[in-house]
Design a protein around this motif. Structure first.
Motif, PDB file in Angstrom:
ATOM      1  N   PRO A   1       0.828  -1.206   0.000  1.00 49.50           N
ATOM      2  CA  PRO A   1       0.000   0.000   0.000  1.00 49.50           C
ATOM      3  C   PRO A   1       0.867   1.262   0.000  1.00 49.50           C
ATOM      4  N   LEU A   2       0.356   2.281  -0.655  1.00 55.83           N
ATOM      5  CA  LEU A   2       1.064   3.559  -0.694  1.00 55.83           C
ATOM      6  C   LEU A   2       0.848   4.334   0.589  1.00 55.83           C
ATOM      7  N   ASP A   3       1.859   5.041   1.011  1.00 60.99           N
ATOM      8  CA  ASP A   3       1.746   5.965   2.132  1.00 60.99           C
ATOM      9  C   ASP A   3       1.462   7.339   1.528  1.00 60.99           C
ATOM     10  N   ILE A   4       0.180   7.656   1.354  1.00 60.89           N
ATOM     11  CA  ILE A   4      -0.230   8.880   0.667  1.00 60.89           C
ATOM     12  C   ILE A   4      -0.301  10.027   1.674  1.00 60.89           C
ATOM     13  N   PRO A   5       0.426  11.107   1.402  1.00 59.99           N
ATOM     14  CA  PRO A   5       0.359  12.265   2.300  1.00 59.99           C
ATOM     15  C   PRO A   5      -1.042  12.884   2.286  1.00 59.99           C
ATOM     16  N   VAL A   6      -1.386  13.567   3.349  1.00 67.13           N
ATOM     17  CA  VAL A   6      -2.689  14.213   3.438  1.00 67.13           C
ATOM     18  C   VAL A   6      -2.481  15.718   3.540  1.00 67.13           C
ATOM     19  N   PHE A   7      -3.043  16.436   2.558  1.00 68.54           N
ATOM     20  CA  PHE A   7      -3.008  17.897   2.543  1.00 68.54           C
ATOM     21  C   PHE A   7      -4.426  18.385   2.312  1.00 68.54           C
ATOM     22  N   PRO A   8      -4.777  19.574   2.784  1.00 65.37           N
ATOM     23  CA  PRO A   8      -6.112  20.119   2.494  1.00 65.37           C
ATOM     24  C   PRO A   8      -6.284  20.296   0.987  1.00 65.37           C
ATOM     25  N   SER A   9      -7.445  19.855   0.475  1.00 63.62           N
ATOM     26  CA  SER A   9      -7.689  19.943  -0.960  1.00 63.62           C
ATOM     27  C   SER A   9      -8.009  21.369  -1.381  1.00 63.62           C
ATOM     28  N   LEU A  10      -7.488  21.738  -2.532  1.00 64.18           N
ATOM     29  CA  LEU A  10      -7.784  23.031  -3.141  1.00 64.18           C
ATOM     30  C   LEU A  10      -8.956  22.916  -4.112  1.00 64.18           C
ATOM     31  N   GLY A  11      -9.661  21.773  -4.087  1.00 64.14           N
ATOM     32  CA  GLY A  11     -10.792  21.543  -4.979  1.00 64.14           C
ATOM     33  C   GLY A  11     -10.332  21.004  -6.314  1.00 64.14           C
ATOM     34  N   PRO A  12     -11.193  21.051  -7.327  1.00 56.38           N
ATOM     35  CA  PRO A  12     -10.795  20.587  -8.656  1.00 56.38           C
ATOM     36  C   PRO A  12      -9.968  21.649  -9.371  1.00 56.38           C
ATOM     37  N   MET A  13      -9.089  21.202 -10.282  1.00 61.15           N
ATOM     38  CA  MET A  13      -8.301  22.129 -11.092  1.00 61.15           C
ATOM     39  C   MET A  13      -8.398  21.705 -12.547  1.00 61.15           C
ATOM     40  N   THR A  14      -8.662  22.683 -13.414  1.00 61.05           N
ATOM     41  CA  THR A  14      -8.684  22.450 -14.853  1.00 61.05           C
ATOM     42  C   THR A  14      -7.704  23.398 -15.507  1.00 61.05           C
ATOM     43  N   VAL A  15      -6.839  22.855 -16.351  1.00 59.85           N
ATOM     44  CA  VAL A  15      -5.867  23.661 -17.087  1.00 59.85           C
ATOM     45  C   VAL A  15      -6.333  23.736 -18.531  1.00 59.85           C
ATOM     46  N   TYR A  28      -5.489  18.273  -4.865  1.00 62.72           N
ATOM     47  CA  TYR A  28      -6.653  18.663  -5.665  1.00 62.72           C
ATOM     48  C   TYR A  28      -7.594  17.476  -5.752  1.00 62.72           C
ATOM     49  N   ASP A  29      -8.909  17.736  -5.730  1.00 67.13           N
ATOM     50  CA  ASP A  29      -9.889  16.661  -5.896  1.00 67.13           C
ATOM     51  C   ASP A  29      -9.700  15.984  -7.242  1.00 67.13           C
ATOM     52  N   ALA A  45       8.201  19.473  -5.028  1.00 63.85           N
ATOM     53  CA  ALA A  45       6.768  19.492  -4.781  1.00 63.85           C
ATOM     54  C   ALA A  45       6.248  18.077  -4.557  1.00 63.85           C
ATOM     55  N   THR A  46       5.187  18.002  -3.751  1.00 66.04           N
ATOM     56  CA  THR A  46       4.416  16.780  -3.588  1.00 66.04           C
ATOM     57  C   THR A  46       2.987  17.146  -3.913  1.00 66.04           C
ATOM     58  N   LEU A  47       2.404  16.396  -4.845  1.00 65.06           N
ATOM     59  CA  LEU A  47       1.070  16.680  -5.352  1.00 65.06           C
ATOM     60  C   LEU A  47       0.195  15.452  -5.148  1.00 65.06           C
ATOM     61  N   VAL A  48      -0.941  15.615  -4.452  1.00 62.35           N
ATOM     62  CA  VAL A  48      -1.880  14.522  -4.220  1.00 62.35           C
ATOM     63  C   VAL A  48      -3.147  14.836  -4.998  1.00 62.35           C
ATOM     64  N   LEU A  49      -3.549  13.912  -5.887  1.00 59.70           N
ATOM     65  CA  LEU A  49      -4.687  14.142  -6.772  1.00 59.70           C
ATOM     66  C   LEU A  49      -5.740  13.052  -6.597  1.00 59.70           C
ATOM     67  N   GLU A  70       6.897  14.792  -6.821  1.00 66.38           N
ATOM     68  CA  GLU A  70       6.290  13.506  -6.491  1.00 66.38           C
ATOM     69  C   GLU A  70       4.777  13.665  -6.626  1.00 66.38           C
ATOM     70  N   ILE A  71       4.153  12.784  -7.417  1.00 65.82           N
ATOM     71  CA  ILE A  71       2.716  12.857  -7.674  1.00 65.82           C
ATOM     72  C   ILE A  71       2.056  11.576  -7.174  1.00 65.82           C
ATOM     73  N   PHE A  72       0.968  11.735  -6.415  1.00 64.53           N
ATOM     74  CA  PHE A  72       0.152  10.619  -5.959  1.00 64.53           C
ATOM     75  C   PHE A  72      -1.221  10.762  -6.602  1.00 64.53           C
ATOM     76  N   VAL A  73      -1.691   9.707  -7.284  1.00 60.39           N
ATOM     77  CA  VAL A  73      -3.017   9.716  -7.895  1.00 60.39           C
ATOM     78  C   VAL A  73      -3.841   8.637  -7.203  1.00 60.39           C
ATOM     79  N   ILE A  74      -4.909   9.063  -6.517  1.00 58.38           N
ATOM     80  CA  ILE A  74      -5.717   8.139  -5.726  1.00 58.38           C
ATOM     81  C   ILE A  74      -6.710   7.374  -6.597  1.00 58.38           C
TER      82      ILE A  74
END
Length: 119
Positions: A1-15, A28-29, A45-49, A70-74
């Motif tokens: 299992p991944l050890d996924i960091p927990v950060f407050p979400s900034l909501g959805p992001m669209t580029v 980001y959600d 950077a660490t990015l949790v998506l 580092e990117i984590f995709v749930i």
């Protein structure tokens, strides 16, 4: 299992066209990079998506001059045709992508979560 960091979400992001995410920790959600768009990530950077989708002919460029990204995709991880995720130096160690999902649309289908296939 991944050890996924927990950060407050900034909501959805669209580029759309171009966008950026600066160094640091963020979540980001969902992250959608629309068709023919470029997202620039600056490390360290660490990015949790919650999910990541990169539409056709789009890029995610990583500037790891000051550190890696580092990117984590749930959930869903979707790369459409002609997409690119790469460091500006083309050094693979600049980017780490951690996938936590089976990415299967049919919930009745059983899959082995220990394997990831790129085809």
């Amino acid at each position: 299992p991944l050890d996924i960091p927990v950060f407050p979400s900034l909501g959805p992001m669209t580029v759309s066209g171009s966008g950026s995410i600066s160094s640091g920790d963020s979540a980001y959600d969902s992250l959608l990079v629309e068709r023919n768009s470029i997202l620039e990530l600056t490390g360290p950077a660490t990015l949790v998506l919650g999910s990541l989708e990169i539409e056709s002919n789009s890029e995610v460029r990583v500037d790891a001059t000051n550190g890696p990204v580092e990117i984590f995709v749930i959930g869903d991880f979707i790369l459409n045709s002609n997409t690119l995720i790469a460091s500006t130096t083309l050094t693979p160690a600049d980017i780490e992508i951690n996938l936590n999902s089976d990415n299967v649309i049919d919930p009745d289908l059983e899959v082995d979560l220990d394997e990831v296939d790129f085809e």
